[in-house]
Design a protein around this motif. Structure first.
Motif, short mmCIF file in Angstrom:
data_model
loop_
_atom_site.label_atom_id
_atom_site.label_comp_id
_atom_site.label_asym_id
_atom_site.label_seq_id
_atom_site.Cartn_x
_atom_site.Cartn_y
_atom_site.Cartn_z
N ALA A 1 0.32 -20.14 -19.09
CA ALA A 1 1.48 -19.34 -19.48
C ALA A 1 2.46 -19.41 -18.32
CB ALA A 1 1.07 -17.89 -19.77
N PRO A 2 3.72 -19.13 -18.54
CA PRO A 2 4.69 -19.16 -17.43
C PRO A 2 4.22 -18.30 -16.26
CG PRO A 2 5.85 -19.01 -19.51
CD PRO A 2 4.39 -18.83 -19.83
N GLY A 3 4.11 -18.90 -15.11
CA GLY A 3 3.67 -18.18 -13.91
C GLY A 3 2.18 -18.12 -13.72
N ALA A 4 1.41 -18.58 -14.67
CA ALA A 4 -0.06 -18.48 -14.58
C ALA A 4 -0.64 -19.69 -13.85
CB ALA A 4 -0.66 -18.38 -15.98
N GLU A 5 -1.68 -19.43 -13.05
CA GLU A 5 -2.39 -20.50 -12.36
C GLU A 5 -3.74 -20.72 -13.03
OE1 GLU A 5 -3.12 -21.82 -7.76
OE2 GLU A 5 -3.78 -19.79 -8.30
N VAL A 6 -4.08 -21.99 -13.26
CA VAL A 6 -5.36 -22.34 -13.89
C VAL A 6 -5.99 -23.50 -13.11
CG1 VAL A 6 -4.59 -21.62 -16.20
CG2 VAL A 6 -4.36 -24.02 -15.48
N ARG A 7 -7.24 -23.72 -13.40
CA ARG A 7 -7.95 -24.85 -12.80
C ARG A 7 -8.05 -25.97 -13.83
NH1 ARG A 7 -11.83 -22.24 -11.59
NH2 ARG A 7 -11.67 -22.11 -9.31
N LEU A 8 -7.62 -27.16 -13.47
CA LEU A 8 -7.92 -28.34 -14.26
C LEU A 8 -9.30 -28.81 -13.81
CD1 LEU A 8 -4.49 -30.25 -14.24
CD2 LEU A 8 -5.37 -28.59 -15.91
N LYS A 9 -10.25 -28.78 -14.71
CA LYS A 9 -11.66 -28.94 -14.38
C LYS A 9 -11.91 -30.12 -13.44
CE LYS A 9 -16.27 -29.35 -16.40
NZ LYS A 9 -16.82 -28.19 -15.67
N GLY A 10 -12.47 -29.80 -12.28
CA GLY A 10 -12.87 -30.82 -11.33
C GLY A 10 -11.73 -31.45 -10.55
N ALA A 11 -10.47 -31.06 -10.89
CA ALA A 11 -9.33 -31.78 -10.30
C ALA A 11 -8.54 -30.93 -9.32
CB ALA A 11 -8.40 -32.29 -11.41
N ALA A 12 -7.88 -29.88 -9.80
CA ALA A 12 -6.97 -29.12 -8.93
C ALA A 12 -6.55 -27.84 -9.62
CB ALA A 12 -5.74 -29.97 -8.59
N LEU A 13 -5.88 -26.98 -8.83
CA LEU A 13 -5.27 -25.76 -9.37
C LEU A 13 -3.80 -26.04 -9.61
CD1 LEU A 13 -6.84 -23.07 -6.99
CD2 LEU A 13 -7.73 -23.94 -9.17
#
Length: 568
Positions: free
Chosen positions: A415-427
């Motif tokens: 979502a706008p402004g939200a931080e997530v993890r791309l599995k195994g890759a990066a935030l």
């Protein structure tokens, strides 16, 4: 079918095992166990047949015996070599091998000789009644039958007419050979049943050698006896046929034809499955009327359909064991079947990443042309399956449903402004959603934390959302077929008066996604190769796919409502 269901090796004996144990202890049949699986080659086998296969082959194996594969090819009008080949393949796929392959047609000469023997003994006669006449004279459950006007022909006259039937002197349907038993019997099967009918039809094995063909009830027990079968295991609808099975064998009073002791017919409850039909006639209608794409359509309950959908032989055998062997007909929940395949695949299907409904995500602070190869495990609990490298680049695809412009509370995805993890890759952190002229989101603009390469925050900050993804530059375009229940109704045959069982077909039983994107290694997946797509479910490579343009079928999703019900 609860969480307390005992494991196969510790459960108590079911009633067929008790019979076999008693026969072995008494020395009947010399302690042998010899079963047979007798499919009629007029269609593809389904999950109900799979249960029968597991029982027949499994019990013979348990007691050190053997199982014959015998095709009941007594009706050439409906039979085909295609079905014979498919049945062989299905039995072998389930993990079983037969002691010998036989056909009822192997015994046509002996069956004919035994018919003449019964005629000469006054136990069979030629009847000139047509189909309607036979039905009228037979009566019903409330009305006793009447003797056919032709019942008292002499053995000599019957023998002459029967031989002329074989020689082709009479038209199809004009005469039949019937057993002379009891037209007053409360068991309809004993009211002078048919043994032979005239049928000019080309047989896939005997060609045009025969113009008369035996009925199943006549050929069944005799074929068992010829092969020295000890236990003839069949489904419950044949329970009322058992006296006839025994009668035909018992007329060999001097033991000229059949080995003793005779086989014993034992009936068990057939398997029915929710949200499907198990009648071969109705399954054939689904195929011929193009409601499905063939006998091996992954929505079909056929063994070939289950195989194409990605079910494993281990999961089908486990399902057969879980539903058990009973004396009353039962309906198994399709959820149990799905639970069994999840349970099997969870431990052995390698993991992979695929995006079914792709939405492009651009990482603005990752330079163009820069590629990071991320090493990930093929299975989190099985290191022996190894590891693989997947490319991570400036542009990746994520699932469209993993983004919401206005996110609800406890939304841990994009979502706008939200931080997530791309599995195994990066935030990554979403900065902007790009829309087209129609207002639809077509691209996400994000930034990444280079220090998080590998998927973990360097400062230990908590990021709850983890998404699967694929590199846009390296992704393989694929067709993915999402299958659902074939019928919406739990019991498709429970239709209102005047209704049609086909009205219950699920219009959403198949959804085809033509623009899915998969990680590179999946582009070369061999047909039948099964994977768990992270967060999405279990998928199998379909034979329709080609190298670089794969097709995958969804076997089942990850959600297991049956396991939750068991735990509850």
């Amino acid at each position: 079918m609860t969480s307390e269901t005992p494991a196969p090796e510790t459960r108590s004996l079911h009633f067929i095992e008790e019979i076999m144990e008693a026969d072995r202890e008494s020395g009947k049949h010399g302690g042998r166990v010899h079963t047979r699986f007798p499919p009629e080659p007029n269609g593809y086998l389904h999950i109900g047949h799979a249960k029968s296969i597991c029982i027949n082959f499994g019990l013979a194996k348990k007691y050190g015996g053997s199982t014959n594969l015998r095709f009941d090819d007594t009706n050439p009008v409906k039979e085909d070599v295609e079905y014979v080949d498919s049945i062989r393949e299905d039995v072998r796929w389930l993990g079983f091998e037969w002691a010998g392959e036989y056909y009822a047609s192997d015994y046509f000469p002996l069956l004919y000789d035994y018919a003449e023997y019964l005629i000469q003994a006054g136990k069979a006669y030629v009847c000139d009644l047509d189909e309607e006449g036979i039905k009228e004279y037979r009566g019903n459950f409330f009305k006793p039958g009447r003797n056919s006007p032709y019942r008292d022909r002499t053995p000599e006259e019957n023998l002459d007419l029967f031989r002329r039937m074989r020689a082709g002197e009479f038209p199809d349907g004009s005469r039949t050979l019937r057993a002379k038993i009891d037209m007053q019997s409360p068991n309809m099967n004993m009211r002078d049943p048919l043994m032979y009918r005239i049928k000019r039809a080309h047989h896939h094995r005997t060609g045009d050698a025969w113009l008369i063909y035996p009925m199943y009830d006549f050929a069944h027990g005799i074929s068992d006896a010829i092969e020295k079968i000890t236990h003839s295991i069949c489904t419950l609808e044949f329970e009322d046929h058992r006296p006839l099975y025994d009668w035909f064998l018992q007329q060999d009073v001097d033991g000229k034809f059949f080995h003793r002791p005779h086989p014993r017919q034992i009936e068990f409850a057939r398997l029915n499955l929710t949200h499907t039909v198990m009648s071969k006639r109705r399954l054939l209608q689904l195929v011929t009327e193009n409601h499905v794409r063939g006998w091996d359509d992954p929505r079909m309950p056929t063994i070939s359909g289950l195989r194409r959908r990605g079910f494993t032989p281990e999961s089908v055998r486990a399902f057969a064991e879980r539903v058990g062997v009973a004396k009353r007909d039962m309906v198994a929940d399709v959820g149990l079947l799905e639970h069994c395949v999840r349970e099997d695949l969870a431990g052995k299907a390698p993991r992979a990443m695929g995006v079914l409904r792709p939405l492009k995500l651009v990482i603005e602070n990752l330079p163009e042309g820069e590629t990071h190869w991320i090493e990930v495990a093929n299975h989190p609990e099985r290191p022996e399956l190894g590891r693989r490298k997947v490319p991570f680049t400036r542009e990746v695809y994520v699932e469209r449903e993993d983004f919401q412009e206005v996110a609800p509370k406890k939304w841990f995805r994009l979502a706008p402004g939200a931080e997530v993890r791309l599995k195994g890759a990066a935030l990554v952190t979403c900065r902007e959603a790009v829309k087209d002229a129609a207002g639809e989101v077509v691209e996400l603009r994000c930034t990444w934390d280079p220090a998080s390469l590998g998927g973990d925050a360097p400062d230990g900050r908590k990021v709850k959302g983890t998404l699967h993804w694929v590199s846009a530059a390296h992704a393989v375009k694929a067709e993915v077929r999402l299958y659902d229940l074939l019928f919406t109704a739990k019991d498709p045959m429970d239709v209102p008066e005047g209704g049609d069982w086909r009205d219950g077909l699920n219009p959403q039983s198949l959804e085809i996604l033509a623009d899915a994107r998969l990680e590179p290694a999946l582009g070369e997946a061999a047909p039948g190769a099964t994977f768990q797509f992270e967060r999405l479910g279990y998928f199998v490579a379909d034979p329709d796919g080609k190298p670089g343009a794969p097709v995958f079928n969804r076997t089942v999703g990850l959600k297991d409502s049956w396991a939750k019900a068991e735990a509850k």
